[in-house]
Design a protein around this motif. Structure first.
Motif, PDB file in Angstrom:
ATOM      1  N   UNK A 266       0.860  -1.185   0.000  1.00 10.97           N
ATOM      2  CA  UNK A 266       0.000   0.000   0.000  1.00 10.97           C
ATOM      3  C   UNK A 266       0.892   1.229   0.000  1.00 10.97           C
ATOM      4  N   UNK A 267       0.409   2.329  -0.600  1.00  8.42           N
ATOM      5  CA  UNK A 267       1.235   3.526  -0.666  1.00  8.42           C
ATOM      6  C   UNK A 267       0.425   4.767  -0.405  1.00  8.42           C
TER       7      UNK A 267
ATOM      8  N   UNK B 125       4.948   8.681   5.419  1.00 10.94           N
ATOM      9  CA  UNK B 125       6.128   8.351   6.216  1.00 10.94           C
ATOM     10  C   UNK B 125       5.886   8.652   7.695  1.00 10.94           C
ATOM     11  N   UNK B 126       6.438   7.818   8.547  1.00 13.51           N
ATOM     12  CA  UNK B 126       6.325   8.027   9.976  1.00 13.51           C
ATOM     13  C   UNK B 126       5.162   7.299  10.609  1.00 13.51           C
ATOM     14  N   UNK B 127       4.384   6.605   9.837  1.00 18.53           N
ATOM     15  CA  UNK B 127       3.265   5.871  10.418  1.00 18.53           C
ATOM     16  C   UNK B 127       3.748   4.536  10.994  1.00 18.53           C
TER      17      UNK B 127
ATOM     18  N   UNK C 198       8.921   4.440   6.262  1.00 21.16           N
ATOM     19  CA  UNK C 198       9.954   5.447   6.029  1.00 21.16           C
ATOM     20  C   UNK C 198       9.825   6.094   4.655  1.00 21.16           C
ATOM     21  N   UNK C 199       9.638   5.303   3.618  1.00 19.06           N
ATOM     22  CA  UNK C 199       9.534   5.874   2.271  1.00 19.06           C
ATOM     23  C   UNK C 199       8.225   5.405   1.662  1.00 19.06           C
ATOM     24  N   UNK C 200       7.517   6.333   1.009  1.00 22.08           N
ATOM     25  CA  UNK C 200       6.205   5.973   0.483  1.00 22.08           C
ATOM     26  C   UNK C 200       6.166   6.192  -1.018  1.00 22.08           C
ATOM     27  N   UNK C 201       5.743   5.194  -1.737  1.00 24.98           N
ATOM     28  CA  UNK C 201       5.496   5.338  -3.165  1.00 24.98           C
ATOM     29  C   UNK C 201       4.000   5.427  -3.385  1.00 24.98           C
ATOM     30  N   UNK C 202       3.603   5.407  -4.654  1.00 27.33           N
ATOM     31  CA  UNK C 202       2.174   5.559  -4.937  1.00 27.33           C
ATOM     32  C   UNK C 202       1.403   4.334  -4.427  1.00 27.33           C
TER      33      UNK C 202
ATOM     34  N   UNK D  62       9.286   0.226   4.851  1.00 27.24           N
ATOM     35  CA  UNK D  62       9.217   0.509   6.280  1.00 27.24           C
ATOM     36  C   UNK D  62      10.488   0.044   6.964  1.00 27.24           C
ATOM     37  N   UNK D  63      10.877   0.747   8.006  1.00 24.98           N
ATOM     38  CA  UNK D  63      11.990   0.285   8.828  1.00 24.98           C
ATOM     39  C   UNK D  63      11.434  -0.747   9.789  1.00 24.98           C
ATOM     40  N   UNK D  64      12.012  -1.891   9.769  1.00 28.83           N
ATOM     41  CA  UNK D  64      11.564  -2.955  10.659  1.00 28.83           C
ATOM     42  C   UNK D  64      11.997  -2.646  12.086  1.00 28.83           C
ATOM     43  N   UNK D  65      11.297  -3.235  13.035  1.00 31.81           N
ATOM     44  CA  UNK D  65      11.749  -3.127  14.418  1.00 31.81           C
ATOM     45  C   UNK D  65      13.132  -3.757  14.546  1.00 31.81           C
TER      46      UNK D  65
END
Lengths: 173, 281
Positions: B132-133, B140-142, B155-159, B164-167
């Motif tokens: 999902x984008x 970003x930041x969710x 971290x980075x969102x495309x369309x 996402x940065x993993x834990x």
């Protein structure tokens, strides 16, 4: 005698197998079928007891029927064809009464007579089997085409067989 | 009588021919009768044997065509599988969204369901990719959670996709507390076992027990308060002022599939207030 029995038994089995394995699957343009196994009926010695000849023919037809799941068709046509052998032979082969009956092969009859005799039987068989298969004369044009095409194809293959065995015998001599 | 015998003898060949013709015709017309005799059909042992031997040979002739047929069929089936999988995933997504237990912590938050389409656990810094984008409302930041706990943060969102940065990434620090108290620390993964992370900067005087639950604090807008993170499994060490403890994460990162991305409706407002405070300070 024993050699002849062996030879004709082998030919019987070979013809049934060839027909079942190869020639049953031949149907050029869906009209021309090859009924090659009747070569056995053509080649049976004329001196053979008619009852034996008829029996062999019937079982030849029945064997092919069993392999092609057409119960009765080929056995009927073969029995009738066998009955036609003597008149066909008498018509096509000129002979003196004193002479022994020649073997109905290319070697025994020569090209001309064998050609006529084999062609007559082939056409007869094609006509018989096609009519029996169709079981009606409704579509007589297609029926005629089938008879003609099948007879031609069968005759060509039978001539091939005859010439192969002919050269073989010639070499052996 | 004698005449009859003579007649029979004389025409015996014709009799035999007639008998054979009758038998043939009987076979020909009585389909049902002959079907009762399997030996009169190609189903009998001899012809089955002959045809079996023949087909062993002739079957090779059709191999190429058969192969092509199979390949075509295979491609069709694969297409179908992909489509069915897609449908299944969509249905699961719906069901999962409807039935997943919503903790009170999620009040005031909304979420977007997403599938993890790429994931790693073995690298020093691990990332996830979602299907999902921005078109689905992801920014970003969710925060990202699954049914077991925290997964990571976008971290980075495309369309139509997002990374996402993993834990399981030392760059990601998560504010956590011991459930039932207000003592908080910072959770970070230091590499190695993907099931164990370290909760640092806990005050020394806190009494901790193995098995205590660790939850999020809600101090940032990324995660709501009270989402389970893991349980205490042991000591990690201490310095003058702080202790560090090992946490067994409740999220199984090897099996992260369907996740939800948390949207905080008040995030913008909250962020701007916090920035204002920083400025005035």
């Amino acid at each position: 005698m024993t050699r002849d029995v062996l030879k004709y038994t082998l030919m019987f089995v070979l013809m049934v197998l060839l027909q079942a394995v190869i020639f049953n699957h031949v149907a050029i343009f869906n009209v021309a079928c090859a009924f090659v196994f009747i070569y056995f009926i053509i080649r049976m010695p004329m001196s053979l007891n008619p009852i034996v000849a008829l029996t062999l023919s019937f079982f030849l037809g029945l064997s092919v029927d069993i392999f092609s799941d057409t119960a009765g068709m080929n056995s009927l046509a073969c029995t009738l064809l066998c009955a036609c052998r003597w008149p066909a032979f008498a018509l096509c082969v000129q002979r003196d009464d004193e002479q022994e009956l020649p073997d109905p092969s290319l070697r025994g009859l020569g090209w001309g007579a064998f050609f006529k005799y084999a062609l007559a039987l082939t056409v007869t068989y094609s006509a018989l089997i096609c009519v029996i298969q169709a079981f009606s004369f409704a579509d007589y044009k297609l029926l005629l085409v089938r008879i003609g095409a099948s007879a031609l194809l069968t005759f060509l293959i039978i001539l091939g067989f005859a010439s192969i065995t002919h050269t073989d015998s010639a070499k052996r001599l | 009588m004698r005449n009859l015998l003579n007649f029979l003898l004389r025409y015996s060949a014709w009799m035999v021919a007639a008998i054979y013709v009758v038998i043939s015709v009987l076979l020909l017309v009585s389909e049902n009768a002959y079907q009762r005799h399997a030996w009169l059909t190609s189903a009998n042992g001899v012809s089955a044997w002959v045809y079996g031997g023949v087909s062993k040979v002739t079957s090779y002739f059709n191999l190429k065509a058969n192969n092509e047929d199979l390949m075509t069929r295979n491609a069709l089936l694969e297409d179908e599988i992909v489509q069915l999988k897609q449908q299944l995933r969509d249905i699961k997504l719906q069901m999962y969204g409807d039935s997943m237990k919503v903790t009170p912590a999620f009040d005031g938050y909304s979420y977007v369901m997403a599938n993890v389409i790429n994931n790693s656990v073995s690298r020093p810094k691990n990332y996830l990719t979602l299907d999902r984008g921005s078109a689905d409302g992801i920014a970003p930041g969710m925060g990202i959670v699954d049914q077991n706990g925290i997964v990571g943060v976008v971290s980075v969102v495309g369309r139509h996709s997002a990374r996402a940065i993993s834990l399981l990434n030392p760059d990601f620090r998560l504010s956590c507390k011991v459930k039932g108290t207000d003592f908080f620390g910072s959770l970070v993964w230091e590499g190695g076992d993907p099931a164990i992370a370290v909760l640092e900067e806990l005050p020394r005087h806190v009494r901790l027990h193995r098995g205590d639950t660790i939850v999020t604090t809600g101090y940032s807008s990324v995660f709501p308060e009270g989402i389970i993170v893991g349980t205490i499994v042991g000591d990690h060490g201490a310095n003058n002022n702080f202790v560090a403890i090992d946490i067994r994460l409740t999220t199984d990162f090897n099996r992260v599939g369907m996740v939800r991305v948390i949207r905080d409706a008040n995030k913008a407002e909250r962020d701007s207030i916090e920035q204002d405070i920083e400025k005035t300070e």
